[in-house]
Scaffold this motif. Structure first.
Motif, PDB file in Angstrom:
ATOM      1  N   MET A 122       0.859  -1.165   0.000  1.00 44.97           N
ATOM      2  CA  MET A 122       0.000   0.000   0.000  1.00 44.97           C
ATOM      3  C   MET A 122       0.907   1.230   0.000  1.00 44.97           C
ATOM      4  SD  MET A 122      -2.781   1.106   2.948  1.00 44.97           S
ATOM      5  CE  MET A 122      -4.233   0.362   2.253  1.00 44.97           C
ATOM      6  N   ASN A 123       0.793   2.021  -1.062  1.00 42.11           N
ATOM      7  CA  ASN A 123       1.643   3.210  -1.102  1.00 42.11           C
ATOM      8  C   ASN A 123       1.003   4.342  -0.301  1.00 42.11           C
ATOM      9  OD1 ASN A 123      -0.162   4.720  -2.787  1.00 42.11           O
ATOM     10  ND2 ASN A 123       0.693   3.745  -4.610  1.00 42.11           N
ATOM     11  N   ASN A 124       1.724   5.438  -0.184  1.00 43.26           N
ATOM     12  CA  ASN A 124       1.248   6.533   0.660  1.00 43.26           C
ATOM     13  C   ASN A 124      -0.053   7.136   0.143  1.00 43.26           C
ATOM     14  OD1 ASN A 124       2.724   7.655  -1.510  1.00 43.26           O
ATOM     15  ND2 ASN A 124       3.134   9.502  -0.356  1.00 43.26           N
ATOM     16  N   THR A 125      -0.216   7.209  -1.164  1.00 50.50           N
ATOM     17  CA  THR A 125      -1.444   7.755  -1.736  1.00 50.50           C
ATOM     18  C   THR A 125      -2.632   6.857  -1.413  1.00 50.50           C
ATOM     19  OG1 THR A 125      -0.175   8.775  -3.517  1.00 50.50           O
ATOM     20  CG2 THR A 125      -2.537   8.527  -3.880  1.00 50.50           C
ATOM     21  N   GLU A 126      -2.452   5.554  -1.509  1.00 51.86           N
ATOM     22  CA  GLU A 126      -3.516   4.608  -1.177  1.00 51.86           C
ATOM     23  C   GLU A 126      -3.883   4.705   0.305  1.00 51.86           C
ATOM     24  OE1 GLU A 126      -2.601   1.001  -4.323  1.00 51.86           O
ATOM     25  OE2 GLU A 126      -1.395   1.159  -2.498  1.00 51.86           O
ATOM     26  N   TYR A 127      -2.867   4.818   1.149  1.00 54.00           N
ATOM     27  CA  TYR A 127      -3.120   4.933   2.588  1.00 54.00           C
ATOM     28  C   TYR A 127      -3.914   6.193   2.895  1.00 54.00           C
ATOM     29  CZ  TYR A 127      -2.285   5.254   7.620  1.00 54.00           C
ATOM     30  OH  TYR A 127      -2.450   5.362   8.975  1.00 54.00           O
ATOM     31  N   ARG A 128      -3.474   7.315   2.350  1.00 54.77           N
ATOM     32  CA  ARG A 128      -4.166   8.575   2.607  1.00 54.77           C
ATOM     33  C   ARG A 128      -5.594   8.549   2.067  1.00 54.77           C
ATOM     34  NH1 ARG A 128      -0.874  12.464  -0.110  1.00 54.77           N
ATOM     35  NH2 ARG A 128       0.775  10.972  -0.423  1.00 54.77           N
ATOM     36  N   ALA A 129      -5.782   7.946   0.904  1.00 58.32           N
ATOM     37  CA  ALA A 129      -7.127   7.851   0.332  1.00 58.32           C
ATOM     38  C   ALA A 129      -8.027   6.959   1.191  1.00 58.32           C
ATOM     39  CB  ALA A 129      -7.051   7.306  -1.096  1.00 58.32           C
ATOM     40  N   ALA A 130      -7.477   5.865   1.684  1.00 60.16           N
ATOM     41  CA  ALA A 130      -8.259   4.935   2.507  1.00 60.16           C
ATOM     42  C   ALA A 130      -8.704   5.594   3.806  1.00 60.16           C
ATOM     43  CB  ALA A 130      -7.452   3.676   2.803  1.00 60.16           C
ATOM     44  N   ILE A 131      -7.798   6.299   4.463  1.00 57.06           N
ATOM     45  CA  ILE A 131      -8.193   6.914   5.731  1.00 57.06           C
ATOM     46  C   ILE A 131      -9.135   8.093   5.488  1.00 57.06           C
ATOM     47  CG2 ILE A 131      -6.188   6.034   6.961  1.00 57.06           C
ATOM     48  CD1 ILE A 131      -4.997   8.839   6.968  1.00 57.06           C
ATOM     49  N   ALA A 132      -8.932   8.800   4.377  1.00 51.41           N
ATOM     50  CA  ALA A 132      -9.842   9.909   4.062  1.00 51.41           C
ATOM     51  C   ALA A 132     -11.248   9.393   3.769  1.00 51.41           C
ATOM     52  CB  ALA A 132      -9.308  10.701   2.874  1.00 51.41           C
ATOM     53  N   ALA A 133     -11.337   8.277   3.059  1.00 57.96           N
ATOM     54  CA  ALA A 133     -12.641   7.688   2.735  1.00 57.96           C
ATOM     55  C   ALA A 133     -13.391   7.280   4.005  1.00 57.96           C
ATOM     56  CB  ALA A 133     -12.468   6.489   1.815  1.00 57.96           C
ATOM     57  N   LEU A 134     -12.639   6.948   5.044  1.00 55.05           N
ATOM     58  CA  LEU A 134     -13.244   6.584   6.320  1.00 55.05           C
ATOM     59  C   LEU A 134     -13.469   7.793   7.222  1.00 55.05           C
ATOM     60  CD1 LEU A 134     -11.177   3.370   7.079  1.00 55.05           C
ATOM     61  CD2 LEU A 134     -13.581   3.498   6.401  1.00 55.05           C
ATOM     62  N   GLY A 135     -13.056   8.969   6.755  1.00 57.15           N
ATOM     63  CA  GLY A 135     -13.224  10.175   7.550  1.00 57.15           C
ATOM     64  C   GLY A 135     -12.254  10.262   8.712  1.00 57.15           C
ATOM     65  N   LEU A 136     -11.108   9.596   8.569  1.00 59.72           N
ATOM     66  CA  LEU A 136     -10.120   9.566   9.649  1.00 59.72           C
ATOM     67  C   LEU A 136      -8.971  10.514   9.368  1.00 59.72           C
ATOM     68  CD1 LEU A 136      -9.820   5.700  10.122  1.00 59.72           C
ATOM     69  CD2 LEU A 136     -10.995   7.292  11.646  1.00 59.72           C
ATOM     70  N   SER A 137      -8.464  11.111  10.415  1.00 64.53           N
ATOM     71  CA  SER A 137      -7.201  11.839  10.327  1.00 64.53           C
ATOM     72  C   SER A 137      -6.079  10.818  10.461  1.00 64.53           C
ATOM     73  CB  SER A 137      -7.107  12.852  11.470  1.00 64.53           C
ATOM     74  OG  SER A 137      -7.059  12.159  12.718  1.00 64.53           O
ATOM     75  N   GLN A 138      -4.858  11.257  10.307  1.00 63.90           N
ATOM     76  CA  GLN A 138      -3.733  10.344  10.523  1.00 63.90           C
ATOM     77  C   GLN A 138      -3.704   9.864  11.972  1.00 63.90           C
ATOM     78  OE1 GLN A 138      -0.131  12.165   9.033  1.00 63.90           O
ATOM     79  NE2 GLN A 138      -1.044  12.551   7.048  1.00 63.90           N
ATOM     80  N   VAL A 139      -4.053  10.733  12.898  1.00 58.60           N
ATOM     81  CA  VAL A 139      -4.103  10.343  14.306  1.00 58.60           C
ATOM     82  C   VAL A 139      -5.251   9.359  14.537  1.00 58.60           C
ATOM     83  CG1 VAL A 139      -4.479  11.193  16.657  1.00 58.60           C
ATOM     84  CG2 VAL A 139      -3.004  12.468  15.095  1.00 58.60           C
ATOM     85  N   GLY A 140      -6.406   9.639  13.951  1.00 57.01           N
ATOM     86  CA  GLY A 140      -7.542   8.736  14.076  1.00 57.01           C
ATOM     87  C   GLY A 140      -7.262   7.377  13.463  1.00 57.01           C
ATOM     88  N   ALA A 141      -6.550   7.378  12.351  1.00 54.17           N
ATOM     89  CA  ALA A 141      -6.174   6.118  11.709  1.00 54.17           C
ATOM     90  C   ALA A 141      -5.230   5.326  12.604  1.00 54.17           C
ATOM     91  CB  ALA A 141      -5.525   6.378  10.355  1.00 54.17           C
ATOM     92  N   ALA A 142      -4.329   6.025  13.262  1.00 59.76           N
ATOM     93  CA  ALA A 142      -3.400   5.348  14.176  1.00 59.76           C
ATOM     94  C   ALA A 142      -4.173   4.603  15.251  1.00 59.76           C
ATOM     95  CB  ALA A 142      -2.431   6.355  14.803  1.00 59.76           C
ATOM     96  N   THR A 143      -5.152   5.265  15.830  1.00 55.23           N
ATOM     97  CA  THR A 143      -5.970   4.635  16.862  1.00 55.23           C
ATOM     98  C   THR A 143      -6.747   3.456  16.282  1.00 55.23           C
ATOM     99  OG1 THR A 143      -6.177   6.734  18.029  1.00 55.23           O
ATOM    100  CG2 THR A 143      -7.819   5.042  18.531  1.00 55.23           C
ATOM    101  N   ALA A 144      -7.318   3.642  15.101  1.00 56.17           N
ATOM    102  CA  ALA A 144      -8.148   2.604  14.484  1.00 56.17           C
ATOM    103  C   ALA A 144      -7.361   1.338  14.164  1.00 56.17           C
ATOM    104  CB  ALA A 144      -8.801   3.139  13.211  1.00 56.17           C
TER     105      ALA A 144
END
Length: 65
Positions: free
Chosen positions: A1-23
């Motif tokens: 998973m590249n950085n663009t895919e990661y950022r798109a995935a967390i954005a689609a879930l409405g998560l920030s990078q911090v929120g994604a860390a918790t999730a």
């Protein structure tokens, strides 16, 4: 998973990078690293699974309310 895919995935879930860390159960620093440089191949499937689990939980919460 590249950085663009990661950022798109967390954005689609409405998560920030911090929120994604918790999730997904990593540190905020690790989530920021994933957003900047991508997820190491050996962790990609695990991160995808964790994000899918989070999405499913959010869907269940929305259905209940």
């Amino acid at each position: 998973m590249n950085n663009t895919e990661y950022r798109a995935a967390i954005a689609a879930l409405g998560l920030s990078q911090v929120g994604a860390a918790t999730a997904i159960g990593v540190t905020e620093r690790t989530s920021r690293r994933y957003a900047a440089h991508g997820v190491p191949e050996k962790h990609s499937a695990w991160v995808r699974d964790k994000l899918a689990d989070h999405a499913a939980q959010q869907g269940e919460n929305n259905d209940a309310g």
